[in-house]
Design an enzyme around this catalytic site. Structure first.
Site, short mmCIF file in Angstrom:
data_model
loop_
_atom_site.label_atom_id
_atom_site.label_comp_id
_atom_site.label_asym_id
_atom_site.label_seq_id
_atom_site.Cartn_x
_atom_site.Cartn_y
_atom_site.Cartn_z
N ASP A 214 -3.25 33.65 -19.65
CA ASP A 214 -2.83 34.96 -19.13
C ASP A 214 -2.95 35.99 -20.25
O ASP A 214 -2.10 36.85 -20.43
CB ASP A 214 -1.39 34.89 -18.62
CG ASP A 214 -1.00 36.13 -17.78
OD1 ASP A 214 -1.91 36.85 -17.32
OD2 ASP A 214 0.19 36.37 -17.61
N ASP B 109 4.22 35.35 -24.28
CA ASP B 109 4.16 34.92 -22.88
C ASP B 109 3.23 33.71 -22.71
O ASP B 109 2.23 33.76 -21.99
CB ASP B 109 3.68 36.11 -22.03
CG ASP B 109 4.13 36.01 -20.59
OD1 ASP B 109 4.84 35.03 -20.26
OD2 ASP B 109 3.77 36.89 -19.79
N1 LIG Z 1 9.78 37.70 -28.85
C1 LIG Z 1 9.81 38.94 -28.37
N2 LIG Z 1 10.18 39.97 -29.15
C2 LIG Z 1 10.21 41.23 -28.67
N3 LIG Z 1 9.88 41.57 -27.40
C3 LIG Z 1 9.49 40.60 -26.56
C4 LIG Z 1 9.43 39.24 -27.00
N4 LIG Z 1 9.01 38.48 -25.96
C5 LIG Z 1 8.82 39.32 -24.94
N5 LIG Z 1 9.10 40.60 -25.28
C6 LIG Z 1 9.01 41.78 -24.41
O1 LIG Z 1 9.35 41.41 -23.09
C7 LIG Z 1 8.25 41.63 -22.21
C8 LIG Z 1 8.14 40.48 -21.20
O2 LIG Z 1 7.89 39.27 -21.88
P1 LIG Z 1 6.87 38.21 -21.32
O3 LIG Z 1 5.53 38.83 -21.16
O4 LIG Z 1 6.98 37.01 -22.17
O5 LIG Z 1 7.53 37.88 -19.91
P2 LIG Z 1 6.97 37.93 -18.43
O6 LIG Z 1 7.81 37.04 -17.64
O7 LIG Z 1 5.51 37.74 -18.39
O8 LIG Z 1 7.27 39.38 -18.02
P3 LIG Z 1 6.18 40.41 -17.46
O9 LIG Z 1 5.98 40.01 -16.02
O10 LIG Z 1 6.88 41.72 -17.66
O11 LIG Z 1 4.94 40.24 -18.30
C9 LIG Z 1 7.05 41.77 -23.10
O12 LIG Z 1 6.08 42.60 -22.53
C10 LIG Z 1 7.61 42.34 -24.37
O13 LIG Z 1 7.69 43.75 -24.26
MG LIG Z 2 4.03 39.05 -19.77
#
Ligand SMILES: Nc1ncnc2c1ncn2[C@@H]1O[C@H](COP(=O)(O)OP(=O)(O)OP(=O)(O)O)[C@@H](O)[C@H]1O
Ligand SMILES: [Mg+2]
Length: 258
Positions: free
Chosen positions: A192, A209
């Site tokens: 992804d 992610d």
């Molecule tokens: N380790 C981290 N440190 C800082 N910010 C983070 C971190 N992990 C995630 N984020 C923030 O949180 C958001 C969502 O995280 P992630 O992409 O892992 O989850 P997701 O379930 O795919 O959510 P989405 O559907 O919004 O992509 C990221 O776009 C980022 O802005």
């Molecule tokens: Mg994401």
């Protein structure tokens, strides 16, 4: 007694987050996120000494939420909480089913979601070991994952898509290097990868992610890798980087020694 106070403080904080959510939809999201499983998981992280306070919400996504949390020394971490709803389950079940590390767990919705947090944790660890810049995993618990916080006190690092890069060609090269290390050293395909799942921190990309990342021997790993390559090439072509040809890049990532 101390523990009871801590739990009450936590409930208080969560109530406040809920009240601060402006729209009815946001409030509903908060209620879905902080279900009983989640409260128990957070409570366990607290009593085990990993987490002291929930600081602020970083992101509210379809499948989960990310919060900035702090330990008792005030050090920040990211806490990703996967929602245990049906919608999340349906999306992720296929990634778990094809993964030999999780044979036999399909079925119970909660078990699959818990396995998902475990899977993201393990994928992060493999990537750290391989030399790919990702948030270091700290701990998983039920439907949540605690990891290194990418950002500073002022807020989380921005997504790659929201940054104006000084030298996009160099960032492209780094991402290609990470895709190769992930494949060669961690045996993983992100599946992804795009400018939406890469943060930009201290002038370098950080891949995030990785819950859906699959082992290279997964039946669909080649298709997933091609999709990742096309996403990354599309994004950097838009920034006028002279990107590698798709098939050339596929070889560069998958070929044993180059
Ligand atoms: N380790 C981290 N440190 C800082 N910010 C983070 C971190 N992990 C995630 N984020 C923030 O949180 C958001 C969502 O995280 P992630 O992409 O892992 O989850 P997701 O379930 O795919 O959510 P989405 O559907 O919004 O992509 C990221 O776009 C980022 O802005
Ligand atoms: Mg994401």
């Amino acid at each position: 007694m101390v523990q009871k106070d801590a739990f009450e403080a936590l409930e208080h904080k969560i109530m406040a987050l809920r009240e601060n959510s402006r729209t009815g939809d946001e409030r509903k999201t908060m209620d879905e996120v902080f279900d009983r499983d989640t409260l128990l998981g957070i409570y366990k992280l607290m009593t085990d000494g990993y987490l002291d306070t929930i600081q602020y919400p970083v992101s509210t996504g379809k499948e989960g939420n990310v919060f900035a949390v702090a330990d008792d020394e005030g050090k920040l971490f990211a806490l990703k909480i996967y929602r245990t709803s049906n919608a999340s389950f349906n999306r992720i079940a296929k990634y778990i089913e094809g993964d030999k590390r999780f044979r036999g767990i399909a079925g119970s919705r909660r078990k699959v979601i818990f396995a998902w947090a475990n899977k993201e944790f393990r994928n992060l660890q493999r990537l750290v070991d391989a030399g790919v810049r990702v948030p270091s995993p700290i701990r998983y618990q039920r439907n949540m994952l605690m990891m290194e916080y990418i950002g500073n006190k002022r807020g989380p690092a921005p997504l790659l898509r929201n940054v104006v890069l000084d030298d996009p060609g160099k960032v492209y090269e780094t991402i290609v290097k990470y895709m190769r290390l992930a494949y060669q050293e961690a045996g993983l395909v992100h599946a992804d990868l795009s400018e939406y799942n890469i943060l930009y921190y201290r002038k370098r990309p950080v891949i995030i992610d990785v819950g859906q990342a699959v082992l290279v021997d997964h039946v669909n790993s080649k298709d997933f890798l091609l999709r990742d390559i096309e996403n990354i090439n599309r994004y950097f072509r838009g920034l006028e980087v002279d990107v590698m040809d798709r098939d050339e890049l596929l070889l560069a990532i998958t070929e044993a020694s180059r």
